[in-house]
Design a protein around this motif. Structure first.
Motif, PDB file in Angstrom:
ATOM      1  N   LEU A 148       0.787  -1.164  -0.151  1.00 52.40           N
ATOM      2  CA  LEU A 148      -0.048   0.130   0.087  1.00 52.40           C
ATOM      3  C   LEU A 148       0.907   1.121   0.008  1.00 52.40           C
ATOM      4  O   LEU A 148       1.758   1.097   0.290  1.00 52.40           O
ATOM      5  CB  LEU A 148      -0.983  -0.155   1.358  1.00 52.40           C
ATOM      6  CG  LEU A 148      -1.769  -1.186   1.479  1.00 52.40           C
ATOM      7  CD1 LEU A 148      -2.736  -0.767   2.594  1.00 52.40           C
ATOM      8  CD2 LEU A 148      -2.966  -1.258   0.186  1.00 52.40           C
ATOM      9  N   THR A 149       0.548   2.293  -0.478  1.00 50.28           N
ATOM     10  CA  THR A 149       1.037   3.443  -0.630  1.00 50.28           C
ATOM     11  C   THR A 149       0.986   4.203   0.980  1.00 50.28           C
ATOM     12  O   THR A 149       0.552   3.789   1.707  1.00 50.28           O
ATOM     13  CB  THR A 149       0.505   4.601  -1.410  1.00 50.28           C
ATOM     14  OG1 THR A 149      -0.892   5.120  -0.918  1.00 50.28           O
ATOM     15  CG2 THR A 149       0.478   3.979  -3.060  1.00 50.28           C
ATOM     16  N   GLU A 207      -2.410   5.409   1.621  1.00 55.87           N
ATOM     17  CA  GLU A 207      -3.156   4.162   1.798  1.00 55.87           C
ATOM     18  C   GLU A 207      -3.107   3.671   3.223  1.00 55.87           C
ATOM     19  O   GLU A 207      -4.122   3.182   3.919  1.00 55.87           O
ATOM     20  CB  GLU A 207      -3.028   3.304   0.941  1.00 55.87           C
ATOM     21  CG  GLU A 207      -3.792   3.648  -0.701  1.00 55.87           C
ATOM     22  CD  GLU A 207      -3.382   2.842  -1.939  1.00 55.87           C
ATOM     23  OE1 GLU A 207      -3.669   3.102  -2.999  1.00 55.87           O
ATOM     24  OE2 GLU A 207      -2.378   1.921  -1.704  1.00 55.87           O
ATOM     25  N   PHE A 221      -6.152   3.336   5.744  1.00 61.35           N
ATOM     26  CA  PHE A 221      -6.421   2.124   6.380  1.00 61.35           C
ATOM     27  C   PHE A 221      -6.640   2.191   7.727  1.00 61.35           C
ATOM     28  O   PHE A 221      -7.651   1.940   8.593  1.00 61.35           O
ATOM     29  CB  PHE A 221      -5.737   0.864   5.850  1.00 61.35           C
ATOM     30  CG  PHE A 221      -5.880  -0.467   6.580  1.00 61.35           C
ATOM     31  CD1 PHE A 221      -7.152  -1.026   6.347  1.00 61.35           C
ATOM     32  CD2 PHE A 221      -5.145  -0.759   7.537  1.00 61.35           C
ATOM     33  CE1 PHE A 221      -7.512  -2.119   7.039  1.00 61.35           C
ATOM     34  CE2 PHE A 221      -5.438  -2.203   8.157  1.00 61.35           C
ATOM     35  CZ  PHE A 221      -6.623  -2.684   7.891  1.00 61.35           C
ATOM     36  N   ASN A 240     -13.463  -3.154   5.785  1.00 62.00           N
ATOM     37  CA  ASN A 240     -12.195  -2.369   5.475  1.00 62.00           C
ATOM     38  C   ASN A 240     -10.870  -3.168   5.452  1.00 62.00           C
ATOM     39  O   ASN A 240     -10.096  -2.997   4.675  1.00 62.00           O
ATOM     40  CB  ASN A 240     -11.908  -1.412   6.712  1.00 62.00           C
ATOM     41  CG  ASN A 240     -11.085  -0.407   6.536  1.00 62.00           C
ATOM     42  OD1 ASN A 240     -10.791   0.096   5.521  1.00 62.00           O
ATOM     43  ND2 ASN A 240     -10.375   0.211   7.478  1.00 62.00           N
ATOM     44  N   LYS A 264      -8.517  -3.741   1.932  1.00 62.13           N
ATOM     45  CA  LYS A 264      -7.138  -3.370   2.118  1.00 62.13           C
ATOM     46  C   LYS A 264      -6.246  -4.615   1.531  1.00 62.13           C
ATOM     47  O   LYS A 264      -5.346  -4.357   0.769  1.00 62.13           O
ATOM     48  CB  LYS A 264      -6.701  -3.091   3.641  1.00 62.13           C
ATOM     49  CG  LYS A 264      -5.246  -3.031   3.879  1.00 62.13           C
ATOM     50  CD  LYS A 264      -4.696  -4.477   4.216  1.00 62.13           C
ATOM     51  CE  LYS A 264      -5.240  -5.108   5.262  1.00 62.13           C
ATOM     52  NZ  LYS A 264      -4.466  -6.369   5.540  1.00 62.13           N
ATOM     53  N   GLN A 295      -6.758  -4.483  -2.499  1.00 59.31           N
ATOM     54  CA  GLN A 295      -6.143  -3.561  -2.879  1.00 59.31           C
ATOM     55  C   GLN A 295      -4.665  -3.992  -3.090  1.00 59.31           C
ATOM     56  O   GLN A 295      -3.924  -3.731  -4.032  1.00 59.31           O
ATOM     57  CB  GLN A 295      -6.291  -2.351  -2.045  1.00 59.31           C
ATOM     58  CG  GLN A 295      -5.868  -0.991  -2.810  1.00 59.31           C
ATOM     59  CD  GLN A 295      -5.970   0.277  -1.948  1.00 59.31           C
ATOM     60  OE1 GLN A 295      -6.466  -0.016  -0.521  1.00 59.31           O
ATOM     61  NE2 GLN A 295      -6.167   1.322  -2.272  1.00 59.31           N
ATOM     62  N   SER A 296      -4.144  -4.600  -1.919  1.00 56.87           N
ATOM     63  CA  SER A 296      -2.726  -4.794  -1.837  1.00 56.87           C
ATOM     64  C   SER A 296      -2.504  -6.220  -2.975  1.00 56.87           C
ATOM     65  O   SER A 296      -1.532  -6.168  -3.375  1.00 56.87           O
ATOM     66  CB  SER A 296      -2.546  -5.487  -0.421  1.00 56.87           C
ATOM     67  OG  SER A 296      -1.217  -5.949  -0.338  1.00 56.87           O
ATOM     68  N   ARG A 312      -2.519  -5.096  -6.627  1.00 58.67           N
ATOM     69  CA  ARG A 312      -1.183  -4.515  -6.789  1.00 58.67           C
ATOM     70  C   ARG A 312      -0.015  -5.442  -7.065  1.00 58.67           C
ATOM     71  O   ARG A 312       0.643  -5.273  -7.845  1.00 58.67           O
ATOM     72  CB  ARG A 312      -0.836  -3.455  -5.748  1.00 58.67           C
ATOM     73  CG  ARG A 312       0.149  -2.377  -6.261  1.00 58.67           C
ATOM     74  CD  ARG A 312      -0.054  -1.246  -5.298  1.00 58.67           C
ATOM     75  NE  ARG A 312      -1.030  -0.272  -5.668  1.00 58.67           N
ATOM     76  CZ  ARG A 312      -1.819   0.616  -4.571  1.00 58.67           C
ATOM     77  NH1 ARG A 312      -1.140   0.706  -3.348  1.00 58.67           N
ATOM     78  NH2 ARG A 312      -2.686   1.290  -4.956  1.00 58.67           N
TER      79      ARG A 312
END
Lengths: 238, 224
Positions: A92-93, A96, A100, B6, B10, B13-14, B17
């Motif tokens: 994650l950036t 981000e 979170f 959430n 997460k 999203q991870s 990527r």
């Protein structure tokens, strides 16, 4: 004066051996306590029990007069924890990661964005905000780690060997972030770096074999040289 | 539930990527279908034979792909000690369990959406009762994941977790695999919803039972 955190008769047993044995002390507002001690003394175990990551075998930890075990979720809202492990998601950036954790602490989304912008700026991470955390240097990751721990404005900040792997410049930035946040009432740090720890604290506690062997305010100790001698004596004597 | 969502978002999203899990899951499922299509190459086009082959091939593929997804469900949390950061959040620890189930299931459904058309293509086969099949796959996979995520939490800090997880998982998911394979077989041979009701009931009871038990036990599995 009423203590902010009160620790009474704390024990922790691991596989038949007591890592922490009958620890009791009070922590008052605006105190920055550093726990010193040799390896395996039980410092991190105490910190993890205060953070609710470890359940004490016996004893009570109260925050603001309330037994922590009975109000775990409320207690966690008050705690920020920084460790030598960064606790950040590498894929994650920077923003981000903060978003979170902010959401996990139920921060309103508008307020969260404001906090993220402000904290990223304070930590000097502006140019990295869209970068994956995994690509950051150790120092930058630790900066992110500290703002991650501060995103929900905790009143208790727990720091477990936060200097590991940091260079002098990174240590300076890190200390600024830790010392300059106004909402934290109590800071407790575990450190092996005697000089750094002594410089930032206003109370020093030495732990050995799971017991407190020394507990004094900094102004009662004297100079760093005196403290170093004291530590050498405490760490070695049986 | 919001915190579980959430955590799920997460994770996704991870994953989207890095594509760490997705790549291995897709490659593995492709391999399974490819190997079966080569070994049964002589029967391609003979729909009565393929009918009896579909449940086995699909569920072999789903089971092993699920194991990959389940085993890696906590990989992000182990890295940098993130599991401790999650444990420090003001939520019940079992919210982590639900979050992990949701993200693992989403990834698995995506891979399954990919496997089924690939199977149809490789075997020159047209599926019937696709809606019922989707229901069985959905419930069956949920059963595997609900028990698997708990076991992944138990084995995540063990040295031989990769070895231990299938040993613990496979005996526990037999009650999911059997009705899933039977129901899939019935759907393929043209059965209706009523015909697979017994298998579906068994699967739903399994999911509810293991989800509830695992949610209750999860807190103890991630305690230091």
């Amino acid at each position: 004066m009423k203590p902010y955190i009160s620790i009474k008769g704390l024990f922790k047993k691991f596989e038949g051996r007591y890592a922490v044995s009958n620890i009791s002390f009070d922590i008052f507002n605006d105190e920055f306590i550093v726990l010193f001690g040799p390896n395996g003394a039980g410092k991190t175990t105490i910190l993890k029990m205060i953070a609710s990551l470890l359940k004490p075998t016996d004893g009570v930890i109260s925050i603001n007069g309330t037994n922590m075990e009975k109000n775990l979720i409320e207690a966690r809202q008050l705690i920020g924890f920084v460790s030598h492990e960064t606790f950040i998601y590498e894929n994650l950036t920077v923003e981000e990661n903060l978003r979170f954790f902010g959401k996990m602490f139920d921060i309103d989304s508008v307020e969260l964005e404001t906090r993220i912008n402000k904290m990223i700026e304070e930590a000097g991470l502006c140019i990295y905000r869209k970068e994956r955390a995994g690509t950051l240097s150790r120092g930058m990751k630790q900066r992110l780690s500290i703002i991650r721990a501060l995103i929900h404005k905790p009143s208790i900040l727990l720091l477990d060997e936060p200097y590991t792997g940091l260079d002098l410049n990174a240590i300076e930035v890190f200390e600024n972030l830790v010392l300059n946040n106004s909402h934290t009432k109590v800071k407790i740090m575990v450190s092996h770096n005697l000089e750094r720890g002594f410089n930032v604290c206003n109370r020093a506690i030495i732990i050995k074999n799971g017991k407190i062997t020394f507990d004094k305010k900094k102004n009662e100790i004297g100079s760093y040289a005196d403290f170093k001698t004291l530590c050498e004596f405490n760490f070695q004597s049986n | 539930m919001f915190k579980s969502l959430n955590i799920c978002l997460k994770d996704l999203q991870s994953e989207f990527r890095s594509k760490k899990k997705l790549n291995s899951m897709i490659i593995f499922s492709l391999l399974v279908v490819l190997i079966f299509s080569i070994s049964f190459g002589n029967f391609i086009g003979k729909s009565s034979f393929i009918d009896s082959l579909v449940p086995g091939v699909l569920w072999v593929s789903f089971t092993f792909v699920s194991t990959i997804a389940i085993f890696q469900s906590f990989s992000d949390e182990i890295e940098n000690g993130c599991i401790n950061a999650l444990k420090l959040c003001p939520a019940q620890w079992n919210a982590i369990y639900t979050g992990k189930i949701l993200s693992t299931l989403t990834l698995l459904y995506l891979v399954q959406l990919f496997i089924i058309p690939i199977f149809a293509l490789m075997f020159n086969y047209s599926f019937q009762g696709i809606f019922l099949l989707a229901v069985v796959v959905l419930v069956g996979t949920s059963g595997i994941v609900s028990v698997g995520v708990l076991l992944a939490a138990i084995t995540m800090n063990t040295r031989s977790g990769e070895l231990l997880l299938p040993v613990l998982l496979f005996p526990l998911i037999v009650p999911v695999i059997i009705p899933s394979v039977l129901a899939t077989g019935k759907i393929i041979s043209g059965s209706t919803f009523v015909d697979i009701l017994d298998e579906l009931r068994l699967l739903v009871v399994y999911v509810i039972m293991f989800y509830t038990t695992s949610r209750l036990l999860f807190e103890w599995t991630i305690q230091d």
